[in-house]
Structures are given as C-alpha cells and as structure tokens.
Design a protein around this motif. Sequence first.
Motif, mmCIF file in Angstrom:
data_model
loop_
_atom_site.group_PDB
_atom_site.id
_atom_site.type_symbol
_atom_site.label_atom_id
_atom_site.label_comp_id
_atom_site.label_asym_id
_atom_site.label_seq_id
_atom_site.Cartn_x
_atom_site.Cartn_y
_atom_site.Cartn_z
ATOM 1 N N LYS A 95 20.684 28.055 38.040
ATOM 2 C CA LYS A 95 20.758 27.188 38.986
ATOM 3 C C LYS A 95 19.443 25.988 38.853
ATOM 4 O O LYS A 95 19.794 24.646 39.213
ATOM 5 C CB LYS A 95 20.313 27.842 40.428
ATOM 6 N N GLU A 96 18.645 26.537 38.050
ATOM 7 C CA GLU A 96 17.673 25.290 37.473
ATOM 8 C C GLU A 96 18.465 24.372 36.689
ATOM 9 O O GLU A 96 18.183 23.150 36.920
ATOM 10 C CB GLU A 96 16.628 26.090 36.749
ATOM 11 N N VAL A 98 21.472 23.483 36.689
ATOM 12 C CA VAL A 98 22.637 22.668 37.517
ATOM 13 C C VAL A 98 21.676 21.797 38.405
ATOM 14 O O VAL A 98 22.161 20.709 38.260
ATOM 15 C CB VAL A 98 23.042 23.794 38.579
ATOM 16 N N ALA A 99 20.545 21.992 38.851
ATOM 17 C CA ALA A 99 19.578 21.088 39.651
ATOM 18 C C ALA A 99 19.223 20.134 38.855
ATOM 19 O O ALA A 99 19.164 18.896 39.122
ATOM 20 C CB ALA A 99 18.682 22.055 40.342
ATOM 21 N N GLY A 100 18.772 20.309 37.546
ATOM 22 C CA GLY A 100 18.405 19.462 36.582
ATOM 23 C C GLY A 100 19.331 18.450 36.144
ATOM 24 O O GLY A 100 19.012 17.153 36.123
ATOM 25 N N ASN A 102 22.150 17.720 37.850
ATOM 26 C CA ASN A 102 22.173 17.068 39.237
ATOM 27 C C ASN A 102 21.408 15.740 39.389
ATOM 28 O O ASN A 102 21.723 14.931 40.203
ATOM 29 C CB ASN A 102 22.659 17.816 40.463
ATOM 30 N N ARG A 103 20.235 16.040 39.201
ATOM 31 C CA ARG A 103 18.978 15.203 39.527
ATOM 32 C C ARG A 103 19.361 13.948 38.809
ATOM 33 O O ARG A 103 18.890 12.904 39.329
ATOM 34 C CB ARG A 103 17.838 15.797 38.895
ATOM 35 N N ARG A 107 27.412 16.173 38.132
ATOM 36 C CA ARG A 107 28.074 17.032 39.007
ATOM 37 C C ARG A 107 28.235 18.384 38.459
ATOM 38 O O ARG A 107 29.442 18.796 38.248
ATOM 39 C CB ARG A 107 29.497 16.367 39.537
#
Length: 285
Positions: A95-96, A98-100, A102-103, A107
């Motif tokens: 999830k880290e 993924v978040a990076g 997406n930031r 997508r």
Amino acid sequence: MEALPYIKTFYGHTIVIKYGGHAMVDESLKESFAKDVVMLKYIGINPVIVHGGGPQIGQMLKLLGKEAKFVQGIRVTDRETMDVVEMVLGGKINKEIVAGINRFGGRAIGLSGKDGNLIIGRKMEMRAINPQTLAPEIIDVGLAGEVEKINPEIVSFMDRGNFIPVIAPVGCGADGETFNINADLVAGEVAAALKAEKLILLTDVEGVKDREGRLISRLDTGEISAKIADGTITGGMIPKLNCCLKALRDGVRKVHIIDGRVEHACLLEIFTDHGIGTEITQGVE
C-alpha cells in the motif's frame, strides 16, 4: 531525442519491474521510482510492479521477538512467520508503493498473488547433503514456496483499464495454504506469462561484473552459462541470473539487471543508448 525511438518501440508493450533493495527504503529513490512508473504509463507503456520486502519482514519479526531463520538463503516460514510476511508484504509495503505512485498521478492498484488466483504456488522442495551420512535429504522450509502457475488475466484487465498493478509475491496453494515466494522468481514468471517486452530487476549492485569488477553491459544466455561455469559469476548473482534465463526461455524478450540506487534508474536503462546496467538477451546456451 535519444529517448524518442525507444518510446515508439515500446509503446503498448508490457514491462515488468522487480522493485527491491535500497530503492525501497531511501525516500528520494522511492519518489524517483514512483515518478518513473507514472511516466512509463503516461507515454503508453504498461508497467507491472512486483516488490520484495525481506528487510522489512525481518524488522517486524524482530519487533515481535521472533527469530528469523534461513536455509541456503531461503527464509524458513512457519505459520506465524507467514502471517507476518503476508501482513508486511500485502499490507504495509504494497500500500505504501501504491500510495507513492498515485501521489504523482498514477492509478496504481495493489494485488497479492491470492487476488484472482494470480499466483498459484506450491511448497518449495529443498535438498542438501547430510554431512554425516553424505546422503541427500529434504529440508523443510515450511511455507516457503515456488511458482506453479501464473493466471495473468487480472493483470491484463488492469492494464486495459489504464491501472498500474503492484504485486506482492504471496501465492495460494491448491489446498488454500499461503506461500511466501521469492520476488525475483515471481517477477520472472509474471513477465513470462504476460510475454513482456522487458523484465527489469532493481538491485543494490551496478549489474553483472567481470573478474576485474567492471560492469558487463550486455550478455546473452550462452555467455551467462559459461561465466557461471568458469567462476566469473558467483554468489547471490547466480540465482538472479537463473531467474533471468528462465524468463528469456519462456518468452520475455530482454532482461535487465540495474542499480536501483541510481535515481530514475528505470528510465535511464530503457530510454538511453548505453543504459546503466546489464542487458541480457537470448543466445545459445
């Protein structure tokens, strides 16, 4: 302008990137990697990420007071350790990443090998010579596994939807058990199942080196076998190269071993004439 012909060549193709090593812990490198992935997607290339997380698993086990055990470099994975592996890989690290991504406008969607039966695993069989009897024996490494089959439909579906798959290397067995599988192996098998244009392994070394410690920019599969046999290639590079050999035999066009400690390493390898690491192609083994 140097990058333009490569962008045209790889447009619409899939590139599988094994993300690991120092690039996963240094904040500036994490940011440059996320930007690279987003850029690849924006220019029409389909990146698929498979990540590791061995050091992070070790840290969590230490916090829980559980000793990590390894046999021939493979983590012995009992059921308690498997719970920690799945929590760290499929939860925190995945999830880290993924978040990076997406930031910076990507997508990304996180997957474990259990999702859509993406990774079907089986128990790893490890053999060693008993020093007392000199007879071969099977070593039980618990839920450490290997890939039996990749079902890539969910990844292909995400590519078509303009998403970026981020895969944790956890597999599901035939009886529902969970297996901890080496990320290099998973990346190679995923790349083969997708018939990827490239498989890129991010490491903490420049690439494959000769006896004098100089980077070898290009190798073919026949040269790899010879250099392993004559002792030029040793240690932890051997299993990485065995993974590369299998991926090439199974349909991946090129494999690259590059230094993930260099900012924007993926873009430098893919879009420049000389690259920064070792490019491996099919040859006569």
